[in-house]
Design an enzyme around this catalytic site. Structure first.
Site, mmCIF file in Angstrom:
data_model
loop_
_atom_site.group_PDB
_atom_site.id
_atom_site.type_symbol
_atom_site.label_atom_id
_atom_site.label_comp_id
_atom_site.label_asym_id
_atom_site.label_seq_id
_atom_site.Cartn_x
_atom_site.Cartn_y
_atom_site.Cartn_z
ATOM 1 N N GLU A 161 37.501 168.579 -2.654
ATOM 2 C CA GLU A 161 36.712 168.297 -2.118
ATOM 3 C C GLU A 161 36.361 166.738 -2.931
ATOM 4 O O GLU A 161 36.196 165.771 -2.476
ATOM 5 C CB GLU A 161 35.334 169.116 -1.598
ATOM 6 C CG GLU A 161 34.689 168.529 -1.121
ATOM 7 C CD GLU A 161 33.205 169.471 -0.745
ATOM 8 O OE1 GLU A 161 32.480 168.792 0.149
ATOM 9 O OE2 GLU A 161 33.354 170.165 -1.226
ATOM 10 N N ASP A 162 36.169 167.703 -4.081
ATOM 11 C CA ASP A 162 34.831 166.160 -4.790
ATOM 12 C C ASP A 162 35.695 165.580 -6.364
ATOM 13 O O ASP A 162 35.047 164.668 -7.130
ATOM 14 C CB ASP A 162 34.150 167.334 -6.594
ATOM 15 C CG ASP A 162 32.808 167.832 -5.287
ATOM 16 O OD1 ASP A 162 32.981 167.219 -3.612
ATOM 17 O OD2 ASP A 162 32.275 168.577 -5.408
#
Length: 658
Positions: free
Chosen positions: A82-83
């Protein structure tokens, strides 16, 4: 040095040290740490620490649950997709499909467009719950992730603190409790309490701390007495004290409307022994030594909580006159209570095995997959989970002795639908502990429930939607009406298996033949109470008798005052005016002693087309006589008209209905 201020490498070494229950995993853990550190390079937490310290702390928390290697690796990597720029293939190539699936279960839906932030929040919760239904390790990582995040939200603005804390209290606290992971649950509760109500949290914390030394002394003395008791009985066991967490104390004070001085079980003494027979032996010894408080003995060994929690609880009056709770359980029960479902993972020579009842512990999660198939909106889905799985609950028995858990406030209708949808659709009554109860009856833990069904009933009643407590029950009732409506709209000629639900049928009352409608009751013997002789038009109420069905009383019946302590046996009732029925009712008249007065009054009643079933006279004194008439009337309006006409007679001093 605090955990947060440790360097990534120091945290990695701590992780390896705490994962000693796994055999030779340092290199595998380092590979995950190395990749996570590289991909998170340059990213910082709000606190200023390197971002990779967060996933490392999450993995460290999971070692307390003895999580397996894939879970620890997934915890370290859980934010990478996600990051960071990491691809799914990178995880699968280095760690395999199992770790990738766990990481994907943790990944938020950052690429999906939502109408509002609330929709996004609900969909994230939905995704997490569904992912955990297929692999419980996802939620363990999520709980550890939330616990570490909650420990560091003090740097956020007040509004954000409140939002995160409320979400945690609504979803993650009850989730930890449902899984039996009290080690995480208690910490999450207190952290939420701290940010949702900081003033009360601080005030209560100070008060508890002031009493700590006094309570510690008392618990210490009791522990020594218990130790001597075990030694005399030649029983091996461990004794320890336990302090309730602040939020548990706060909940108890609020629920029982008590101040801190009145809450006597701030501390508990815990006794751990080897087997179940010894638990009951110790309970007997405790009660023979100290006086137990009535109503405070709970056997969670014979009837475990739905999350598997087992223990004996009793509150006794100690030697100094103060009450204290004593908990008695086996070592295995204690491990289950601390670590919940993760306690059923055992490691032998580095290999994971599961206890025999591990699958049973996951039964409630299977419902999530069933509900997902209904494709309901995220808000409905999450509301159903909160209501059916996370609310306070009651544990009731089937006639065969099986335990069914239901949300607090559940009724026999909820019980029927939990057994089977068709049982719910055909439910027309219930017995609890061998006594007929209305379908509005609120079930209590320990109730033995039997549902009565009828083949003549083709579906539920709409008023059930306001009676039931479980969201799943409401959903099944709504689905029935939706299908019934669709079938009547499509068909040119109504099909009688598929017709819309019939209105609840009125019940014929005994020999009188009158029709009444009783809320929640479709098929039961019903009689008009002879103590007050209700007639059509009177305001009435039903009372469930012991073994004789339902008796219908006037709401003004004086006998109801003596039954007010049994509110759960009253049901709403109303007359159904479908045909003229006759009722016999008695009236009493006080009249002047005068020749021919009885004949005169009888004539007036006859003129009003009222049949007199019986008439008798008795002398009160030299001036007055009491007349009793048994009249056949069709309604209280007809009776009231008759009484009003009689009261106009000058010789009549008083008229009352008996």
């Amino acid at each position: 040095m605090s955990v947060e201020s440790k360097t990534p490498l120091e945290l990695f070494e701590e992780l390896v040290d705490k994962a000693k229950y796994l055999v030779d995993v340092r290199d595998d853990l380092y590979k995950a740490f190395d990749i996570a550190e590289r991909y998170h390079d340059g990213q910082k937490r709000e606190s200023g620490d390197p971002y990779v310290t967060h996933p490392l702390n999450v993995a460290i928390l999971l070692t307390e649950l003895e999580a397996d290697l894939p879970t620890l690796q997934a915890a370290i990597l859980h934010d990478t997709i996600e990051d960071t720029s990491m691809k799914e293939s990178t995880i699968s190539d280095h760690f395999g499909k199992e770790v990738l699936e766990l990481v994907l279960g943790m990944t938020k839906l950052s690429k999906v467009k939502f109408k509002s932030s609330k929709d996004k929040q609900l969909e994230n919760i939905r995704k997490m719950l569904l992912a955990m239904a297929s692999d419980i390790r996802v939620v363990l990582i999520k709980l550890a992730d939330r616990l570490h995040n909650m420990s560091s939200i003090g740097i956020f603005p007040r509004k954000k603190q409140t939002r995160i804390a409320q979400e945690t209290m609504d979803i993650f606290v009850p989730l930890a409790g449902r899984l039996g992971i009290y080690k995480f649950k208690w910490q999450l509760e207190d952290l939420c309490f701290r940010y949702l109500d900081p003033d009360t949290y601080k005030e209560l914390g100070k008060k508890v701390e002031l009493k700590r030394s006094e309570r510690d002394l008392f618990v210490g003395e009791l522990s020594l007495e218990l130790k001597a008791l075990l030694e005399d009985a030649k029983v091996k066991g461990e004794i320890s004290g336990r302090v309730k967490n602040l939020y548990s104390i706060y909940k108890k004070m609020r629920k029982e409307n008590k101040n801190l001085d009145e809450v006597f079980d701030l501390h508990a003494v815990r006794v751990l022994v080897d087997d179940i027979p010894t638990c009951y032996k110790i309970l007997g010894l405790v009660h023979a030594t100290w006086k137990p408080l009535p109503g405070r003995i709970k056997d969670y060994i014979a009837i475990p909580k739905s999350n598997g929690y087992q223990s004996l609880h009793t509150t006794v009056i100690g030697s100094n006159g103060s009450p204290v709770e004593i908990q008695i359980r086996t070592f295995q029960m204690h491990e289950d209570a601390e670590y919940g479902i993760s306690a059923h993972w055992k490691y032998k020579e580095g290999k994971k095995t599961f206890s025999a009842n591990y699958e049973q512990k996951l039964n409630w999660l299977r419902q999530l997959l069933e509900w997902q198939g209904e494709l309901e909106p995220s808000e409905d889905f999450v509301e159903r989970v909160k209501t059916d799985l996370f609310s306070d609950e009651v544990l009731v028995f089937t006639p065969k002795g099986d335990i069914i858990n239901l949300p607090a406030g559940a009724t026999p209708i909820d019980f029927a639908y939990r057994i089977h949808t068709e049982v719910g659709h055909s439910c027309n009554g219930a017995k609890v502990n061998d006594k007929i109860v209305p379908l509005t009856y609120k079930l209590k833990t320990g109730d033995r429930v039997r549902v009565m069904t009828s083949k003549k009933i083709r579906g539920p009643s709409r008023d059930w939607l306001s009676i039931v407590a479980a969201h799943s029950t409401k959903s099944k009732i709504r689905q029935w009406f939706k299908k019934a409506l669709e079938s009547t709209e499509v068909a040119h000629v109504p099909d009688k298996p598929k017709a819309a639900p019939q209105k609840r049928k009125p019940i014929k009352v005994g020999k009188e033949g009158a029709l009444v409608e009783l809320e929640g009751i479709d098929n039961s013997p019903v009689v008009l109470a002879h103590c007050c002789n209700p007639i059509f038009g009177d305001e009435i109420v039903g009372f469930i008798t012991r073994g004789r069905g339902v008796s219908v009383h006037r709401t003004t019946c004086p006998n109801l005052k003596h039954l007010s302590h049994e509110n759960d046996r009253f049901v709403k009732a109303r007359w159904v005016d479908e045909s003229k029925q006759s009722f016999i009712v008695r009236i009493s008249l006080v009249v002047e002693n005068r020749t021919g007065v009885l004949a005169m009054l009888s004539g007036i009643i006859s003129e009003m087309d009222i049949n007199i079933q019986m008439a008798k006279a008795s002398k009160i004194d030299s001036k007055r006589t009491r007349l009793i008439f048994a009249l056949e009337v069709t309604s209280n309006r007809e009776l009231n008209d008759t009484i009003a006409r009689l009261e106009q007679v000058i010789e009549v001093k008083k008229v009352t209905r008996q």
